[in-house]
Design a protein around this motif. Structure first.
Motif, PDB file in Angstrom:
ATOM      1  N   GLY A 265     -12.289 -13.632  19.596  1.00 42.48           N
ATOM      2  CA  GLY A 265     -11.647 -13.956  18.329  1.00 42.48           C
ATOM      3  C   GLY A 265     -10.807 -12.824  17.795  1.00 42.48           C
ATOM      4  O   GLY A 265     -10.942 -11.664  18.196  1.00 42.48           O
ATOM      5  N   LEU A 266      -9.920 -13.152  16.863  1.00 44.66           N
ATOM      6  CA  LEU A 266      -9.005 -12.169  16.287  1.00 44.66           C
ATOM      7  C   LEU A 266      -8.895 -12.409  14.789  1.00 44.66           C
ATOM      8  O   LEU A 266      -8.788 -13.550  14.331  1.00 44.66           O
ATOM      9  CB  LEU A 266      -7.619 -12.312  16.927  1.00 44.66           C
ATOM     10  CG  LEU A 266      -6.531 -11.344  16.455  1.00 44.66           C
ATOM     11  CD1 LEU A 266      -6.860  -9.920  16.891  1.00 44.66           C
ATOM     12  CD2 LEU A 266      -5.171 -11.768  17.006  1.00 44.66           C
ATOM     13  N   VAL A 267      -8.948 -11.328  14.030  1.00 41.16           N
ATOM     14  CA  VAL A 267      -8.766 -11.373  12.581  1.00 41.16           C
ATOM     15  C   VAL A 267      -7.682 -10.363  12.222  1.00 41.16           C
ATOM     16  O   VAL A 267      -7.777  -9.187  12.600  1.00 41.16           O
ATOM     17  CB  VAL A 267     -10.062 -11.026  11.828  1.00 41.16           C
ATOM     18  CG1 VAL A 267      -9.801 -10.995  10.320  1.00 41.16           C
ATOM     19  CG2 VAL A 267     -11.159 -12.030  12.154  1.00 41.16           C
ATOM     20  N   LEU A 268      -6.650 -10.801  11.524  1.00 37.50           N
ATOM     21  CA  LEU A 268      -5.571  -9.928  11.087  1.00 37.50           C
ATOM     22  C   LEU A 268      -5.431 -10.015   9.573  1.00 37.50           C
ATOM     23  O   LEU A 268      -5.575 -11.091   8.992  1.00 37.50           O
ATOM     24  CB  LEU A 268      -4.245 -10.329  11.736  1.00 37.50           C
ATOM     25  CG  LEU A 268      -4.192 -10.365  13.262  1.00 37.50           C
ATOM     26  CD1 LEU A 268      -2.844 -10.896  13.730  1.00 37.50           C
ATOM     27  CD2 LEU A 268      -4.462  -8.990  13.845  1.00 37.50           C
ATOM     28  N   GLY A 269      -5.139  -8.897   8.943  1.00 39.52           N
ATOM     29  CA  GLY A 269      -4.910  -8.871   7.510  1.00 39.52           C
ATOM     30  C   GLY A 269      -3.715  -7.997   7.186  1.00 39.52           C
ATOM     31  O   GLY A 269      -3.494  -6.974   7.842  1.00 39.52           O
ATOM     32  N   TYR A 270      -2.939  -8.406   6.193  1.00 37.28           N
ATOM     33  CA  TYR A 270      -1.805  -7.582   5.788  1.00 37.28           C
ATOM     34  C   TYR A 270      -1.432  -7.882   4.349  1.00 37.28           C
ATOM     35  O   TYR A 270      -1.768  -8.932   3.795  1.00 37.28           O
ATOM     36  CB  TYR A 270      -0.605  -7.793   6.709  1.00 37.28           C
ATOM     37  CG  TYR A 270      -0.035  -9.190   6.745  1.00 37.28           C
ATOM     38  CD1 TYR A 270       0.941  -9.601   5.834  1.00 37.28           C
ATOM     39  CD2 TYR A 270      -0.445 -10.107   7.713  1.00 37.28           C
ATOM     40  CE1 TYR A 270       1.479 -10.871   5.871  1.00 37.28           C
ATOM     41  CE2 TYR A 270       0.085 -11.390   7.759  1.00 37.28           C
ATOM     42  CZ  TYR A 270       1.048 -11.764   6.843  1.00 37.28           C
ATOM     43  OH  TYR A 270       1.581 -13.033   6.887  1.00 37.28           O
ATOM     44  N   ALA A 271      -0.742  -6.923   3.742  1.00 38.10           N
ATOM     45  CA  ALA A 271      -0.200  -7.110   2.400  1.00 38.10           C
ATOM     46  C   ALA A 271       1.148  -7.798   2.517  1.00 38.10           C
ATOM     47  O   ALA A 271       1.986  -7.413   3.339  1.00 38.10           O
ATOM     48  CB  ALA A 271      -0.060  -5.765   1.697  1.00 38.10           C
ATOM     49  N   SER A 272       1.352  -8.827   1.702  1.00 36.88           N
ATOM     50  CA  SER A 272       2.627  -9.538   1.739  1.00 36.88           C
ATOM     51  C   SER A 272       3.627  -8.882   0.792  1.00 36.88           C
ATOM     52  O   SER A 272       3.267  -8.055  -0.057  1.00 36.88           O
ATOM     53  CB  SER A 272       2.426 -11.003   1.349  1.00 36.88           C
ATOM     54  OG  SER A 272       2.169 -11.110  -0.047  1.00 36.88           O
ATOM     55  N   VAL A 273       4.879  -9.276   0.933  1.00 31.30           N
ATOM     56  CA  VAL A 273       5.930  -8.775   0.046  1.00 31.30           C
ATOM     57  C   VAL A 273       5.591  -9.085  -1.410  1.00 31.30           C
ATOM     58  O   VAL A 273       5.885  -8.303  -2.310  1.00 31.30           O
ATOM     59  CB  VAL A 273       7.284  -9.385   0.445  1.00 31.30           C
ATOM     60  CG1 VAL A 273       8.354  -9.083  -0.597  1.00 31.30           C
ATOM     61  CG2 VAL A 273       7.717  -8.857   1.813  1.00 31.30           C
ATOM     62  N   GLY A 274       4.924 -10.230  -1.621  1.00 27.95           N
ATOM     63  CA  GLY A 274       4.534 -10.608  -2.971  1.00 27.95           C
ATOM     64  C   GLY A 274       3.241  -9.983  -3.445  1.00 27.95           C
ATOM     65  O   GLY A 274       2.766 -10.293  -4.538  1.00 27.95           O
ATOM     66  N   GLY A 275       2.637  -9.086  -2.633  1.00 32.05           N
ATOM     67  CA  GLY A 275       1.406  -8.412  -3.035  1.00 32.05           C
ATOM     68  C   GLY A 275       0.139  -9.163  -2.659  1.00 32.05           C
ATOM     69  O   GLY A 275      -0.960  -8.746  -3.036  1.00 32.05           O
ATOM     70  N   GLY A 276       0.276 -10.255  -1.924  1.00 27.13           N
ATOM     71  CA  GLY A 276      -0.910 -11.004  -1.521  1.00 27.13           C
ATOM     72  C   GLY A 276      -1.681 -10.328  -0.412  1.00 27.13           C
ATOM     73  O   GLY A 276      -1.180  -9.439   0.282  1.00 27.13           O
TER      74      GLY A 276
END
Length: 623
Positions: A265-276
């Motif tokens: 499995g793979l889990v990715l997380g990031y901050a969006s341009v809108g701050g999400g």
């Protein structure tokens, strides 16, 4: 429907329902949060069926016109102490309306009927309105929808006032004055609206405020001498928390935070341009989901960086999977975890621990005992550390968090100065339990802030002075081997890939892989490393042409090899900038980044498989 009376219609019972997610049903719908006296209400805006009305509403939101306004009209029957409904009986709750007026002690005085003292409500000011918007009636006025109020006999007169439909009002509102334009729906915070509905309504002036709704703090006449600001249900602030343009778009230059889930499995997380705080999670062999975890928790994050972790001890108390996202925000470090019901829960670790805010360079690592650490720099350059330890009691598993400012608590008390790190930080844990937070200073020297089981404090060293490492640029990518080797990889000033390494019983050495293999030079700030379950060593980066290059070694080989992934995979859109390497316990490896169209992409391979390219932004299902 500015203040005209409603017709007599019988509606279905208003059942209690609470939705736990503020994620829009369509990624093309903006989301607005109304922070009110009783909590937050989240609206998704229907840009497809009411584009002009949505633009009109967002105009008021973005200028702050709704901030401080109060709900001035409530046509409801459930008024405690006045007209209490029998549980289970039919309710004729109709609408709650707002958007027009602010309480103002120096504003226009309210006229009051005899039961209110003269000028009892000190005053109000009206919101300055935009030009009226054209009527765009399309969707029915069903329960939990939001529509624009307008003047009688003038379909195109809506400006700033809007209302919540508390029941299915379609039989009435769809069939008068051209139909009332539904431009939004309450997707979270229905419980907040229901709390409003439970409050009392009074006729203040036989006019604009003949159905004014009050908080529980209001003292009814004749005992009252005035109506105070705290007696009114207020919109403290209205803000757009999700935009279709930036809601899922990765914010550069922060890297994608990655973690391996169970098996492959793979889990990715990031901050969006809108701050999400956006999470992409593998749901099947070739399927993925994507959502804003902050909205799913009804806690918009305004994140500047996100790291991911898969908790092998999950589920924690309350259910949910092992995915954990950590978002560095201006309000503190926020942990987002699945709630076991398809959404997320949010916990502000800074609030919980009294900790400081991580401003930059966040990194995640896990100690030998299973403690998860989140480290990063404060705005003053102090090294901050959050530690989460899993405990089990009476069958319930929880994460208990602590916070430490390593700079003030450990380094300064020993006469040491926190290194002036620039760029990203990395971290690694040695087989003997040593915890290391590493990075580069402006001169390209390698520094670590570290501790070990041998002592109970943190210290710091300049590893370049100790090891003789060359000057590096852009960042540091450490990796460890199963035989205890410590390897610190990075690009030197000419772009050559070098590793400074040590094995137990040996001396520190430096190896220039680019020169040794006559391989390609790499761009600064693009290198990443991962070690496979069979002890394969991999250093990945972008060459000067933007090609993804893997320098790799596997047990049984006598030398390293440099391979171009693009040469094996045709018609891809490779990442640009920082990339992330991840190796899952089941053997699948992933090289993840952001391409020039701001999409999340990955190269992936597993034993018995060939390398393939996937555009995760394209194939992931939203929701």
């Amino acid at each position: 429907m500015r203040n005209d009376s409603s017709s007599s219609v019988v509606f279905d019972t208003l059942e209690h329902r609470v939705l736990l997610s503020a994620v829009p049903t369509d990624p093309a719908y903006p989301v607005v949060e109304l922070d009110t006296t009783y909590g937050s209400i989240f609206l998704e805006l229907y840009t497809d069926t009411a584009p002009a009305t949505v633009d009109n509403f967002l105009g008021y939101v973005n200028r702050g016109d709704y901030d401080g306004t109060f709900f001035h009209r409530a046509v409801i029957d459930s008024i405690p102490g006045v007209n209490d409904p029998v549980p289970g009986s039919t309710s004729s709750d109709f609408i709650i309306q707002g958007g027009a007026f602010r309480y103002d002690a120096n504003g226009t005085s309210f006229l009051t009927p005899q039961q209110f003292p003269p000028n009892g409500l000190r005053g109000y000011t009206a919101v300055t309105t935009q030009d009226p918007v054209v009527n765009e009636f399309s969707r029915s006025n069903l329960r939990w929808t939001v529509a624009m109020a307008k003047l009688g006999d003038d379909p195109n007169s809506a400006t700033d006032q809007f209302f919540f439909n508390l029941n299915d009002n379609s039989a009435n509102l769809d069939n008068q004055n051209g139909g009332f334009t539904v431009f939004a729906c309450i997707i979270a915070g229905q419980d907040v609206v229901e709390e409003m509905v439970s409050q009392r309504v009074f006729n203040v002036d036989n006019g604009l405020f003949s159905d004014l709704i009050f908080t529980e703090s209001f003292v009814a006449p004749p005992a009252t001498t005035e109506i105070r600001a705290q007696d009114l249900i207020t919109i403290n602030s209205a803000r757009q928390v999700y935009t279709p343009e930036g809601g899922l778009t990765p914010e550069r230059p922060a890297p994608i935070g990655g973690a391996a889930g169970s098996a492959n499995g793979l889990v990715l997380g990031y901050a969006s341009v809108g701050g999400g705080t956006v999470v992409i999670e593998q749901t099947g062999a070739d399927t993925f989901s994507i959502t804003d975890a902050g909205l799913a928790a009804e806690s918009p994050t305004n994140a500047n960086q996100v790291v991911a972790w898969f908790d092998s001890n999950a589920p924690l108390s309350g259910g949910g999977g092992g995915t954990r996202l950590f978002a560095a925000t201006g309000a503190g470090l926020v942990m987002l975890s699945p709630d076991g019901q398809g959404d997320y829960d949010a916990l502000n670790l800074s609030t919980t621990t009294g900790g400081e805010t991580i401003a930059s360079s966040m990194t995640r690592f896990v100690g030998i005992g299973g403690t998860v650490f989140i480290a990063g720099l404060s705005s003053d350059g102090d090294m901050l550390l959050y530690a989460g330890t899993t405990t089990t009691s009476n069958g319930a598993t929880t994460l208990n968090w602590t916070f430490a400012n390593l700079s003030t608590q450990d380094l300064e008390t020993r006469g040491l100065t926190t290194p002036a790190f620039v760029g990203s930080l990395s971290s690694y844990v040695t087989p003997w339990g040593g915890l290391n937070i590493a990075g580069l200073d402006a001169d390209g020297d390698i520094h670590t802030v570290w501790t070990s089981n041998a002592f109970n404090f943190w210290t710091t060293n300049n590893l370049s002075d100790i090891t003789g490492a060359p000057v590096l640029t852009g960042g540091l990518s450490p990796y460890l081997t199963s035989w205890g080797g410590i390897n610190l990889a990075g690009a030197d000033q000419s772009g050559d890939l070098t590793t400074t390494w040590w094995v137990p019983g040996g001396e520190w050495s430096t190896f220039n892989l680019t020169a040794s293999l006559d391989g390609p030079q790499l761009q600064a700030s693009t290198t990443t490393t991962y070690v496979t379950s069979w002890n394969g060593l991999n250093i990945v980066g972008l060459d000067t042409e933007g090609e993804v290059i893997v320098y790799w070694w596997a047990p049984g080989q006598t030398s390293w090899t440099a391979s171009a992934l693009g040469a094996a995979i045709a018609s891809d859109t490779p990442p640009t900038g920082a990339i992330t390497g991840i190796s899952a316990p089941g053997g699948r490896t992933s090289v993840v980044g952001i391409n020039n169209m701001d999409e999340v992409v990955r190269y992936t391979w597993a034993p018995g498989d060939t390398w393939r390219f996937e555009n995760l932004s394209d194939i992931a299902q939203f929701g």
